[in-house]
Design an enzyme around this catalytic site. Structure first.
Site, PDB file in Angstrom:
ATOM      1  N   ILE A 464       0.833  -1.208   0.000  1.00 12.52           N
ATOM      2  CA  ILE A 464       0.000   0.000   0.000  1.00 12.52           C
ATOM      3  C   ILE A 464       0.861   1.249   0.000  1.00 12.52           C
ATOM      4  CG2 ILE A 464      -1.896  -1.212   1.127  1.00 12.52           C
ATOM      5  CD1 ILE A 464      -1.093   0.112   3.754  1.00 12.52           C
ATOM      6  N   GLY A 465       2.143   1.063  -0.340  1.00  9.51           N
ATOM      7  CA  GLY A 465       3.080   2.181  -0.275  1.00  9.51           C
ATOM      8  C   GLY A 465       3.890   2.141   0.998  1.00  9.51           C
ATOM      9  N   ASN A 636      12.773  -1.829   9.026  1.00  7.75           N
ATOM     10  CA  ASN A 636      13.498  -1.023   8.046  1.00  7.75           C
ATOM     11  C   ASN A 636      13.359   0.453   8.427  1.00  7.75           C
ATOM     12  OD1 ASN A 636      14.142   0.574   5.737  1.00  7.75           O
ATOM     13  ND2 ASN A 636      13.847  -1.213   4.426  1.00  7.75           N
ATOM     14  N   THR A 639      12.007   2.862   5.506  1.00  8.29           N
ATOM     15  CA  THR A 639      10.577   2.849   5.175  1.00  8.29           C
ATOM     16  C   THR A 639       9.749   3.285   6.387  1.00  8.29           C
ATOM     17  OG1 THR A 639      10.449   0.483   5.665  1.00  8.29           O
ATOM     18  CG2 THR A 639      10.751   1.104   3.372  1.00  8.29           C
ATOM     19  N   GLN A 643       7.135   6.433   6.434  1.00  5.19           N
ATOM     20  CA  GLN A 643       5.731   6.366   6.857  1.00  5.19           C
ATOM     21  C   GLN A 643       5.433   7.387   7.948  1.00  5.19           C
ATOM     22  OE1 GLN A 643       3.175   2.923   6.769  1.00  5.19           O
ATOM     23  NE2 GLN A 643       4.954   1.737   7.343  1.00  5.19           N
ATOM     24  N   GLY A 709       2.449   2.004  11.226  1.00  8.92           N
ATOM     25  CA  GLY A 709       1.946   2.728  10.055  1.00  8.92           C
ATOM     26  C   GLY A 709       1.122   3.954  10.381  1.00  8.92           C
ATOM     27  N   GLU A 710       0.250   3.845  11.374  1.00 11.56           N
ATOM     28  CA  GLU A 710      -0.673   4.944  11.643  1.00 11.56           C
ATOM     29  C   GLU A 710      -0.204   5.854  12.775  1.00 11.56           C
ATOM     30  OE1 GLU A 710      -4.977   3.511  10.874  1.00 11.56           O
ATOM     31  OE2 GLU A 710      -3.784   1.712  10.955  1.00 11.56           O
TER      32      GLU A 710
HETATM   33 MO1  MOS Z   1      -6.298   1.955   9.297  1.00 13.43          MO
HETATM   34  S1  MOS Z   1      -7.427   3.393   8.351  1.00 13.43           S
HETATM   35  O1  MOS Z   1      -7.015   1.568  10.857  1.00 13.43           O
HETATM   36  O2  MOS Z   1      -6.519   0.599   8.246  1.00 13.43           O
END
Ligand code: MOS
Length: 744
Positions: A464-465, A636, A639, A643, A709-710
């Site tokens: 997803i990037g 990594n 990356t 993110q 990621g988030e």
């Molecule tokens: Mo994330 S928008 O909780 O997949």
């Protein structure tokens, strides 16, 4: 573990910059016909009449499909977060009824995309409009407890909040609001469908190929084995492109009727209503503290919007009530239904709005106490979850504040707002916590090793990037001891072993287990074929390496893979049971199985912002953002950092720019384009730095990796709003903060 923790450049980077990476809309199948959508121009009511003649008369138009054509052909499917597959349960072409502005009302297919668009633009539709209540602020419907939609999310009440607030010497009560936001990935939404007899192949940007496959099978009455969904790359999703969309089945049916592939790329504006969005939220926060800043009471009452017909809700007080030590807690979550398309997750779905509220309120409390905001968080740190009493597997929040604060120069901040002026600019510093529960899903992955030493790894997960091709390469290299240059990773295809959706920041945490189990099985099989097997006692599988075409033992003994493999490659599927919620069973049916792991694990971060507010014009600039993050071991750093900094920049957008504006009369999103839906551009961004803390967590999983990621976007909006207060003395509780808020 030589390959974990290395900044291996993206293995798909060259293909992407050369334009060789094939995205869904790049699929050029012979004899393809092109589809365009018509979406409703009323917010509620029904379609009375469709006049096709002028659109149909354009040369090259092949077919026009409306509810009159497709009504009976598409079966309903449950919502993806309610045990089904669909982003929205509403079947837009099942009836003449219109539930929201921008609902799909027709599909036009033509020889070229331009012809399809032109015909779609002139298709004559007569509507009977009904009154519409599109915005939460003015909707008259009842506030429904989130628990009525999602039974797992009950209101919280612990201790005596009212009494504690009454007795607290210092307290803060405030209301915070966040707007509707849209993901706006650069890759537009759409699909390409092609049939080969009874078999359907779909090329579609989605972060859940298995969900699309199984959902389509139900909608169209197909055997899931006859549906293949392919998506090797995604040009951004940020929470959209969730699972089965409303346009795929109509396009598939059009392809079947026309006997040729049909492709659809929706317009940017259509993406606002045929994909999901972040709903608007309201939060009332009440905090009570003693004079030293120890929290005595915390109350969080949240209200979010959802559509009239789906049970998507966005609870988040499980994070806000568990972030700090506090004996008296209460939380309620309510949903108000509005006449709009169904919202959905947008990165860090609850934390972005919910922590904007809590972390702003914490800053207000620090100000009321004349206490440094980091000192306030230090005073209320906790090693256990306040509701369950469970200990966090690791908690580095204060280390994030310490390291981040030092790098940022926090000691230069004045507790007094409107204290620092440089020329025409008021200068302020702000901070906020980032926190995100680690989520994990089941996953499976096939490893194939050949006599030449080449390794192929395949899973129906998604790039997803985030760099999944790259970090999977590293994880496979690590688990096998193999050279990354000899490893090929293939993703995003339902013909690979099933995996979950790319969401909840769960991917790395989940695939790591599948890689391990496949690698161990593979090495065990190779070892059994060895002339040495059983002679020296079997070694620890992790110490065997598949290296340079050989199986290498810990003592240096090596045998060529060609000898061990004999007639053919070895092919093994590793499976990893992620969460406790029926992982594999769900995985095999394409159902979402993302949930908390066995340990209580959260990732943490500390966000810092410097803002400048122009004394005359109110112009607001953000010359510096800095975040310090603890997310376990980092596979990594390159990356990961990309993110995190991307998330931080997006957080600036969330604080200052992004807002989808709703026309209260029609329910239309009036700024459904990239000119008027404001996002940060390069000129808005100054220095952005993400610091990765060393953090060892032995409980979360064998590699110690946590969700990342988030994490980067969370808390940035509050850090900026807090910095605006520090600079200007203005407390702004509604996002986005605009120049108008700072004038006068
Ligand atoms: Mo994330 S928008 O909780 O997949």
């Amino acid at each position: 573990m030589p390959f974990i923790g290395q900044s291996l450049p993206r293995v798909d980077g060259l293909a992407k910059v050369r334009g060789e990476a094939v995205f869904a809309a790049d699929q050029l199948l012979p004899n393809t016909a092109y589809a365009a959508l018509v979406t409703s121009s009323i917010g509620k009511g029904r379609v009375c009449h469709v006049t096709r003649s002028s659109a149909a008369s354009i040369t090259g138009v092949l077919a026009i499909f409306t509810h009159e054509d497709l009504t009976a052909d598409i079966r309903p499917v449950d919502h993806v977060l309610a045990g089904g597959y669909a982003n929205s349960t509403l079947l837009p072409l099942a009836a003449p009824d219109i539930a929201y502005h921008g609902q799909i009302v027709a599909l036009v297919v033509a020889e070229t995309g331009e012809i399809a668009q032109e015909a779609a633009a002139i298709l004559e539709i007569v509507y009977a409009p009904a009154p519409v209540e599109p915005a939460m602020d003015s909707a008259t419907g009842a506030a429904i407890p989130v628990a009525a939609l999602q039974p797992a999310h009950q209101d919280v009440s612990q201790g005596d909040v009212e009494g504690a607030l009454r007795r607290a010497p210092v307290s803060v009560t405030a209301v915070y609001e966040t707007p509707v936001q849209h993901h706006n990935p650069i890759e537009l939404v759409g699909t390409t469908c092609t049939w080969n007899g009874p078999k359907l192949t779909v090329y579609e940007p989605t972060r859940f190929v298995e969900g699309v496959r199984h959902g389509l099978a139900i909608q169209l009455g197909l055997d899931p084995a006859d549906v293949r969904v392919i998506c090797p790359f995604i040009g951004g999703h940020f929470g959209s492109k969730l699972a089965l969309s409303q346009y795929t089945a109509p396009v598939a049916l059009a392809a079947r009727r026309l006997g040729r592939p049909v492709t659809l790329v929706a317009t940017r504006a259509q993406g606002f209503t045929i994909a999901n969005h972040r709903p608007e939220t309201h939060h009332t926060i009440r905090l009570g503290a003693d004079r030293d800043g120890r929290l005595l009471a915390l109350q969080h009452d949240a209200v979010v919007a959802t559509s009239q017909f789906d049970d998507f809700a966005m609870p988040g007080t499980d994070v806000t009530t568990a972030l700090y030590a506090c004996p008296n807690l209460s939380a309620t979550e309510r949903v108000i239904r509005v006449d709009r398309n169904t919202p959905g997750p947008m990165r860090a779905p609850p934390e972005v709005p919910y922590l904007f509220a809590l972390e702003s309120a914490m800053d207000e409390l620090a100000h009321a106490l004349d206490l440094d905001p980091i000192a306030l968080r230090r005073r209320n740190d906790t090693l256990t979850n306040q509701i369950s009493g469970k200990p966090f597997s690791s908690r580095s929040l204060l280390r994030c504040f310490d390291q981040g604060g030092q790098a940022f120069g926090w000691d230069r901040r004045s507790n007094k707002p409107r204290a620092v002026r440089e020329g025409d600019w008021w200068v302020g510093l702000g901070c906020a916590s980032s926190a995100r529960p680690v989520k994990v899903a089941s996953a499976s992955l096939r490893l194939r090793v050949g006599a030449d030493g080449r390794v192929l790894a395949e899973t129906a997960h998604h790039e997803i990037g985030n760099g999944l091709y790259t970090i999977l390469t590293q994880m496979v290299a690590d688990a096998l001891g193999a050279d990354p240059a000899r490893i090929t990773v293939r993703l995003g295809d339902t013909s690979f072993p099933p995996a979950g959706l790319s969401g909840g920041s769960s991917t790395t945490v989940s695939v790591v287990g599948a890689v391990r189990s496949a690698a161990i099985d593979l090495k065990r099989q190779l070892m059994r074929r060895s002339t040495r097997a059983g002679n020296n006692g079997d070694p620890d599988m992790l110490s065997l390496n598949v290296e340079r075409g050989e199986l290498r033992w810990p003592d240096g003994y090596a045998e060529p893979l060609a000898d061990l493999l004999g007639r053919g490659d070895i092919d093994l599927v590793g499976r990893f049971e992620g969460s406790g919620e029926g992982g594999f069973a769900k995985l095999d049916r394409g159902l979402v199985a993302v949930g908390p792991g066995p340990a209580l694990s959260w990732s943490f971060g500390a966000q810092f912002a410097e803002v400048r507010v122009h004394a005359e014009t109110g112009e607001l600039r953000v010359p510096r953002l800095l975040g310090a993050f603890a997310a376990g071991s980092i596979v990594n750093p390159m990356t990961a950092r990309s993110q995190l900094t991307g998330g931080m920049i997006w957080g600036l957008g969330s604080a200052l720019l992004e807002e989808t504006v709703i026309d209260p009369r029609s329910g239309a999103y009036v700024n459904a384009n990239l000119a008027e839906y404001l996002m940060p551009v390069a000129a808005d961004i100054g220095a952005v730095e993400a610091i990765l803390l060393d953090e060892i967590d032995h409980q979360v999983n064998p590699l110690g990796v946590k969700s990342l990621g988030e994490l980067g976007i969370i808390g940035v909006n509050a850090a900026i709003a807090n910095a605006v207060f520090n600079a200007s003395g203005r407390r702004l509780r509604r996002l986005p903060i605009r120049v108008d808020d700072l004038l006068g």
